[in-house]
Scaffold this motif. Structure first.
Motif, short mmCIF file in Angstrom:
data_model
loop_
_atom_site.label_atom_id
_atom_site.label_comp_id
_atom_site.label_asym_id
_atom_site.label_seq_id
_atom_site.Cartn_x
_atom_site.Cartn_y
_atom_site.Cartn_z
N LEU A 88 -3.08 -24.28 -16.49
CA LEU A 88 -4.50 -24.17 -16.21
C LEU A 88 -4.77 -23.60 -14.82
O LEU A 88 -3.96 -23.76 -13.90
CB LEU A 88 -5.15 -25.54 -16.32
N CYS A 89 -5.92 -22.95 -14.67
CA CYS A 89 -6.38 -22.52 -13.36
C CYS A 89 -6.69 -23.77 -12.53
O CYS A 89 -7.14 -24.78 -13.07
CB CYS A 89 -7.66 -21.69 -13.48
N PRO A 90 -6.43 -23.79 -11.22
CA PRO A 90 -6.05 -22.64 -10.37
C PRO A 90 -4.55 -22.44 -10.21
O PRO A 90 -4.13 -21.63 -9.38
CB PRO A 90 -6.67 -23.03 -9.03
N ASP A 91 -3.73 -23.19 -10.99
CA ASP A 91 -2.29 -23.05 -10.86
C ASP A 91 -1.79 -21.71 -11.37
O ASP A 91 -0.63 -21.34 -11.14
CB ASP A 91 -1.58 -24.19 -11.59
N ILE A 92 -2.65 -21.01 -12.09
CA ILE A 92 -2.32 -19.70 -12.64
C ILE A 92 -3.63 -18.94 -12.78
O ILE A 92 -4.71 -19.55 -12.82
CB ILE A 92 -1.61 -19.86 -14.01
N ALA A 148 -11.39 -9.15 -13.75
CA ALA A 148 -12.47 -8.91 -14.70
C ALA A 148 -12.24 -7.63 -15.49
O ALA A 148 -12.50 -7.56 -16.70
CB ALA A 148 -13.80 -8.85 -13.96
N GLN A 149 -11.75 -6.60 -14.84
CA GLN A 149 -11.51 -5.33 -15.51
C GLN A 149 -10.35 -5.43 -16.50
O GLN A 149 -10.41 -4.92 -17.62
CB GLN A 149 -11.22 -4.24 -14.49
N SER A 150 -9.27 -6.10 -16.11
CA SER A 150 -8.07 -6.12 -16.93
C SER A 150 -8.08 -7.17 -18.02
O SER A 150 -7.34 -7.04 -19.01
CB SER A 150 -6.83 -6.34 -16.05
N GLU A 151 -8.95 -8.21 -17.89
CA GLU A 151 -8.90 -9.32 -18.83
C GLU A 151 -10.17 -9.53 -19.63
O GLU A 151 -10.24 -10.45 -20.44
CB GLU A 151 -8.55 -10.61 -18.08
N SER A 152 -11.19 -8.71 -19.43
CA SER A 152 -12.43 -8.82 -20.21
C SER A 152 -12.33 -7.95 -21.47
O SER A 152 -12.35 -6.72 -21.37
CB SER A 152 -13.63 -8.36 -19.38
N PRO A 153 -12.23 -8.53 -22.65
CA PRO A 153 -12.10 -7.72 -23.86
C PRO A 153 -13.20 -6.68 -24.05
O PRO A 153 -12.94 -5.59 -24.59
CB PRO A 153 -12.10 -8.77 -24.98
N LEU A 194 -8.96 -15.28 -24.93
CA LEU A 194 -7.51 -15.12 -24.94
C LEU A 194 -7.01 -14.47 -26.23
O LEU A 194 -6.13 -13.60 -26.19
CB LEU A 194 -6.84 -16.48 -24.72
N VAL A 195 -7.57 -14.85 -27.38
CA VAL A 195 -7.10 -14.22 -28.62
C VAL A 195 -7.59 -12.79 -28.73
O VAL A 195 -6.88 -11.92 -29.26
CB VAL A 195 -7.45 -15.04 -29.87
N ALA A 196 -8.80 -12.49 -28.22
CA ALA A 196 -9.26 -11.10 -28.21
C ALA A 196 -8.38 -10.25 -27.29
O ALA A 196 -8.09 -9.08 -27.58
CB ALA A 196 -10.72 -11.03 -27.77
N ARG A 197 -7.94 -10.85 -26.21
CA ARG A 197 -7.07 -10.14 -25.26
C ARG A 197 -5.72 -9.82 -25.88
O ARG A 197 -5.07 -8.83 -25.48
CB ARG A 197 -6.89 -11.01 -24.01
N ILE A 246 -2.37 -16.70 -17.87
CA ILE A 246 -2.56 -17.49 -19.08
C ILE A 246 -2.40 -16.60 -20.32
O ILE A 246 -1.78 -17.00 -21.31
CB ILE A 246 -3.95 -18.17 -19.08
N GLY A 247 -2.94 -15.40 -20.26
CA GLY A 247 -2.77 -14.48 -21.38
C GLY A 247 -1.31 -14.22 -21.69
O GLY A 247 -0.89 -14.17 -22.85
N GLU A 248 -0.51 -14.05 -20.64
CA GLU A 248 0.93 -13.84 -20.84
C GLU A 248 1.58 -15.06 -21.49
O GLU A 248 2.46 -14.93 -22.35
CB GLU A 248 1.58 -13.51 -19.51
N GLU A 249 1.15 -16.25 -21.08
CA GLU A 249 1.70 -17.46 -21.68
C GLU A 249 1.32 -17.57 -23.16
O GLU A 249 2.16 -17.92 -24.00
CB GLU A 249 1.22 -18.70 -20.92
N ILE A 250 0.08 -17.26 -23.48
CA ILE A 250 -0.34 -17.33 -24.88
C ILE A 250 0.42 -16.31 -25.73
O ILE A 250 0.81 -16.60 -26.87
CB ILE A 250 -1.86 -17.11 -25.00
#
Length: 278
Positions: A110-114, A199-204, A149-152, A119-123
């Motif tokens: 969980l944030c802020p530890d990551i 925001a740019q890299s993780e917003s579907p 996360l699933v859309a990503r 998180i996307g990489e972990e999923i």
């Protein structure tokens, strides 16, 4: 209601404050989830706390149907990337199990530890791990932050191995936060630490889908206006590509009960998620 332009981003993205009896939901979810795990474990069809990575929270539960699985369903939980774990949602696997799917439910750091990208990489690692355990088509769903996360998983810089991505037969983000930019203006960003690059890299909504994978953007019609808008934004942006996208605004449902249909094998949400007619 949320007035536009938004003056209070914290209120615009607050759910519990606008849902009657909001505090009763988490304990109810946990109770239902524990009862479900106990029941499936008694039948020998629950593989709990499987390690899919090196992190303390890199664990998933895998629930197996009777007989050979039809495929793999994955549920990614929400909590604004900073709360909850897999143990709260186990009961939502019931609908998919009844239709013969194995169901994987991962926890994640969980944030802020990551960061959200991490998180996307972990999923992606969790999905890949579960895919090695179960043959057949893969269907992904997630709620709120889990919807993002699933859309990503099927957009932007590829996170899933190509062999796993090729098996993804459908994705159903539920009440997803698909544009991270507004969250930069909330107090919770002190924990999430979203910047312009994230925001740019993780917003579907800002990314291109990776393939022709059917997507159903699902939201409760009684949710906060920003969640309805975010769901529509994904639909509007992605239907310009070759990916088949549909939009569902479920009448009467708010952010905390919109997921209930996953537990019911005959509910339209469950059937749509699994690609079943009617």
């Amino acid at each position: 209601m949320t007035d536009y332009p938004i003056a209070d981003y914290d209120d615009a993205y607050a759910n519990g404050a606008h849902i009657e009896g909001a505090g009763t939901y988490p304990p109810k979810w946990s109770e239902l989830a524990q009862a479900f795990r106990d029941r499936v474990a008694e039948s020998g069809r629950a593989r709990l706390d499987l390690a899919y990575g090196p992190g303390d929270r890199n664990r998933l539960d895998l629930f197996l149907p009777e007989g050979t699985p039809t495929g793999l369903a994955v549920f990614v939980h929400g909590g604004y990337w900073k709360a909850f774990d897999k143990s709260v949602w186990s009961h939502l696997a019931a609908g998919s199990l009844a239709h013969g799917y194995a169901v994987a439910m991962p926890s994640y750091t969980l944030c802020p530890d990551i960061g959200i990208g991490g998180i996307g990489e972990e999923i992606a690692s969790a999905i890949s791990f579960a895919a090695w355990q179960v043959d057949g088509p893969i269907r992904l769903t997630g709620h709120s932050a889990g919807g993002q996360l699933v859309a990503r998983m099927i957009s932007g810089t590829p996170l899933l191995p190509q062999a796993v991505l090729a098996r993804v037969a459908g994705v159903t983000p539920i009440s997803g936060v698909h544009d991270l930019r507004p969250l930069v203006r909330t107090e919770m960003n002190e924990i999430l630490k979203i910047d312009a690059g994230t925001a740019q890299s993780e917003s579907p909504v800002l990314l291109e889908p990776l393939g022709v994978i059917p997507v159903t953007a699902w939201v409760g019609a009684a949710e906060r206006p920003e969640f309805v808008r975010q769901n529509r934004a994904l639909y509007e942006m992605w239907r310009g590509f070759t990916t088949p996208v549909s939009l569902i605004e479920e009448a009467g449902k708010h952010h905390f009960n919109v997921i209930d249909g996953l537990a019911d094998p005959q509910h339209p949400l469950c059937r749509s998620f699994l690609g079943l007619a009617g």
